[in-house]
Scaffold this active site. Structure first.
Site, PDB file in Angstrom:
ATOM      1  N   GLU A   1      65.808  -1.724 -21.896  1.00 33.43           N
ATOM      2  CA  GLU A   1      65.673  -1.822 -23.353  1.00 33.43           C
ATOM      3  C   GLU A   1      67.051  -1.625 -23.953  1.00 33.43           C
ATOM      4  OE1 GLU A   1      62.549   0.306 -25.430  1.00 33.43           O
ATOM      5  OE2 GLU A   1      61.233   0.165 -23.677  1.00 33.43           O
TER       6      GLU A   1
ATOM      7  N   GLU B   1      56.414  -6.348 -25.916  1.00 40.60           N
ATOM      8  CA  GLU B   1      55.497  -5.205 -25.929  1.00 40.60           C
ATOM      9  C   GLU B   1      54.337  -5.508 -26.871  1.00 40.60           C
ATOM     10  OE1 GLU B   1      57.456  -1.526 -26.947  1.00 40.60           O
ATOM     11  OE2 GLU B   1      55.630  -0.342 -26.671  1.00 40.60           O
TER      12      GLU B   1
ATOM     13  N   GLN C   1      63.230  -6.963 -28.868  1.00 45.44           N
ATOM     14  CA  GLN C   1      62.172  -7.596 -28.134  1.00 45.44           C
ATOM     15  C   GLN C   1      62.126  -9.064 -28.546  1.00 45.44           C
ATOM     16  OE1 GLN C   1      58.379  -5.560 -28.328  1.00 45.44           O
ATOM     17  NE2 GLN C   1      59.283  -3.547 -27.964  1.00 45.44           N
TER      18      GLN C   1
ATOM     19  N   ASN D   1      57.492   4.693 -18.629  1.00 43.57           N
ATOM     20  CA  ASN D   1      58.498   4.297 -19.623  1.00 43.57           C
ATOM     21  C   ASN D   1      58.860   5.517 -20.471  1.00 43.57           C
ATOM     22  OD1 ASN D   1      59.799   2.265 -21.668  1.00 43.57           O
ATOM     23  ND2 ASN D   1      58.405   3.511 -22.913  1.00 43.57           N
ATOM     24  N   GLU D   2      60.131   5.732 -20.650  1.00 39.74           N
ATOM     25  CA  GLU D   2      60.615   6.832 -21.504  1.00 39.74           C
ATOM     26  C   GLU D   2      59.742   8.076 -21.308  1.00 39.74           C
ATOM     27  OE1 GLU D   2      61.418   5.583 -25.583  1.00 39.74           O
ATOM     28  OE2 GLU D   2      63.003   4.261 -24.872  1.00 39.74           O
TER      29      GLU D   2
HETATM   30  O1  AHR Z   1      61.183  -1.181 -28.171  1.00 38.27           O
HETATM   31  C1  AHR Z   1      60.515  -0.277 -28.994  1.00 38.27           C
HETATM   32  C2  AHR Z   1      60.318   1.078 -28.351  1.00 38.27           C
HETATM   33  O2  AHR Z   1      61.571   1.681 -28.143  1.00 38.27           O
HETATM   34  C3  AHR Z   1      59.711   1.083 -26.986  1.00 38.27           C
HETATM   35  O3  AHR Z   1      58.329   1.031 -27.019  1.00 38.27           O
HETATM   36  C4  AHR Z   1      60.168   2.392 -26.422  1.00 38.27           C
HETATM   37  O4  AHR Z   1      60.279   2.363 -25.025  1.00 38.27           O
HETATM   38  C5  AHR Z   1      61.495   2.619 -27.118  1.00 38.27           C
HETATM   39  O5  AHR Z   1      61.601   3.877 -27.640  1.00 38.27           O
END
Ligand code: AHR
Length: 491
Positions: free
Chosen positions: A296, A28, A343, A174-175
């Site tokens: 994730e 990211e 990540q 996302n989320e």
């Molecule tokens: O991985 C860090 C963050 O965690 C991401 O941006 C988000 O999708 C999650 O809350």
């Protein structure tokens, strides 16, 4: 103490394939993940290929990562992809609102695709649904995948990519229950219907659409979303869960109780995945299956905050957590289509850490490397006598996964006990004979041992002498991971 136990292996009883895609990763625009960890720019003194650091390429290429998710995360729902194409000096600088840093847009679509090419991984793009338009999302698909005579395709060609990138995996937001727009699942579903109609029409049936799924304290999201998608199920190929583990724990100074809690929380992840798998099966149609992804996951400790770009240290405890998690995912087979650990570089449970021109591999990296022989092999049935767990925790002290490729059997064992060594009697229940060829190990004296720039190899893969083990009784010390490779020899 040395405790005896028994492992029975059934080489002729295969269960299912170990799904390669569960070894995926996620990057990211956040902290030093991309800028620093991957991208240094062409003018950098750090050796690079077109701006991408060579040491990172080498380290990741070695892991043969099957799929890489990009550009976020929360960042994805604020990202406008056209900011990241064309000449570098003309790209705008924006505010990365989620991670409170400037976004210089030097790393965009073409750089991501080149990075994927260089490390040999499949790209997975998450589209902006939270703050973007349908046309913007749809046109990113056209830009990447179309071969028709359009202005966007011409632009892609002028920007250096004659052939389409053919991106298969596309996330729609996302989320979206939090950073992706604070939506209710019903509202998300309505919006998803609109976005995915045009995205599907542009990308065709070759692309896979991934809907935002739940996180552990909002699991009803999945059912409410799927219920609202009734009649339009064909627009959903997968729903994707996010499950982080750790939260209140410190990354280095944790207690034994906290260690037990982290390992036992793998059970929460497993139950949650199984729940989502059952649910999607119930909502699947005869001619269209909806699958489950977890794009994730990993440890997230209390030190990882926005102010430090979500940096945390990665210890032997992370390695044990990763190995047992992969054993759990192996058991789920193709029902769990993909996972992406968060990540890859310098953020959360990273594989690599960089500082200037230095790069080190974390304990988690070594588990990814150690487990490579499992991938795409056939999972084997086994019986294991579990030692008694005296820690008032609910997990098995010994974790095992066994897979078979053409001529080899590969066993990975994890001893989660803090003190005891287990002597495991191996019994092959098979027509063929197998001989032990190789033993490898990851372990250390203490759970919080980690690699740093002064001591980069505190945790690494060790090749063990075969003579250190009897052929049918394997000793595995406390807090360690062992892998055994057996060769087939016909009777
Ligand atoms: O991985 C860090 C963050 O965690 C991401 O941006 C988000 O999708 C999650 O809350």
């Amino acid at each position: 103490m040395n405790l005896r136990t028994k492992l029975e292996i059934f080489p002729d009883v295969t269960l299912h394939k170990v799904n390669n895609n569960i070894y995926g990763q996620f990057i990211e625009h956040l902290g030093k993940c991309i800028y620093g960890g991957i991208w240094v720019g062409k003018e950098s003194p750090i050796p690079n290929i077109n701006g991408i650091r060579i040491d990172t390429i080498d380290a990741l290429k070695n892991l043969e990562i099957p799929v890489l998710r990009y550009p976020g995360g929360c960042f994805a729902d604020s990202y406008h992809w056209m900011d990241g194409i064309g000449e570098h000096n003309k790209r705008p600088k924006r505010l990365n609102i989620w991670w409170n840093q400037p976004e210089k847009n030097e790393f965009g679509t073409h750089e991501f695709m080149e990075f994927c090419n260089l490390i040999g991984t499949e790209p997975y793009i998450c589209l902006n649904m939270g703050s973007g338009t349908i046309e913007e999302a749809r046109s990113w698909v056209e830009y990447c995948n179309s071969n028709q005579d359009t202005t966007l395709v011409k632009m892609r060609r002028e920007n250096g990519a004659e052939k389409p990138f053919n991106v298969k995996y596309w996330g729609v937001g996302n989320e979206n229950w939090v950073c992706g727009g604070n939506m209710r699942p019903e509202y998300y579903a309505d919006l998803y219907r609109r976005f995915s109609t045009y995205i599907r029409k542009t990308g065709g049936e070759d692309i896979k659409l991934i809907a935002c799924g739940s996180y552990p304290s909002f699991i009803e999201w999945d059912e409410r979303y799927l219920e609202s998608m009734k009649g339009a199920e064909s627009l959903v190929d997968f729903i994707s869960l996010h499950i982080y583990t750790g939260w209140t724990l410190p990354c280095l100074e944790f207690t034994e109780t906290e260690y037990h809690k982290l390992i036992s929380d793998i059970g929460i992840m497993e139950r949650n995945l199984k729940r989502a798998i059952n649910l999607t099966e119930a909502y699947s149609k005869k001619d269209h299956k909806i699958g489950v992804i977890m794009d994730e996951w990993g440890t997230w400790y209390k030190e990882a905050v926005v102010e430090n770009g979500l940096f945390q240290q990665n210890t032997l405890m992370d390695a044990l957590f990763t190995a047992v998690s992969f054993h759990t995912f192996h058991n789920l087979g193709e029902s769990l289509h993909m996972t992406n650990m968060a990540q890859t570089a310098n953020v959360l449970q990273s594989l690599i850490l960089t500082k200037g021109d230095q790069l080190i591999k974390t304990p988690t990296y070594h588990v990814f490397e150690l487990f490579k022989p499992h991938r795409n092999s056939s999972l084997l049935y086994h019986k294991l006598e579990q030692p008694k767990n005296n820690y008032k925790s609910d997990y098995d002290l010994l974790s095992v996964s066994i897979s078979k490729s053409e001529n080899e059997i590969f066993v990975s064992l994890v001893n989660l006990d803090l003190e005891d060594t287990f002597e495991i009697e191996l019994d092959f229940n098979a027509r063929d004979e197998y001989s032990l060829k190789e033993i490898k190990k990851i372990g250390a004296e203490k759970l919080n041992i980690h690699n740093n720039f002064d001591e980069p190899e505190n945790i690494k893969i060790e090749n063990m002498k075969l003579s250190s083990q009897e052929s049918n009784v394997i000793k595995i010390g406390p807090i360690s991971i062992l892998t055994l490779t057996f060769n087939k020899s016909h009777k």
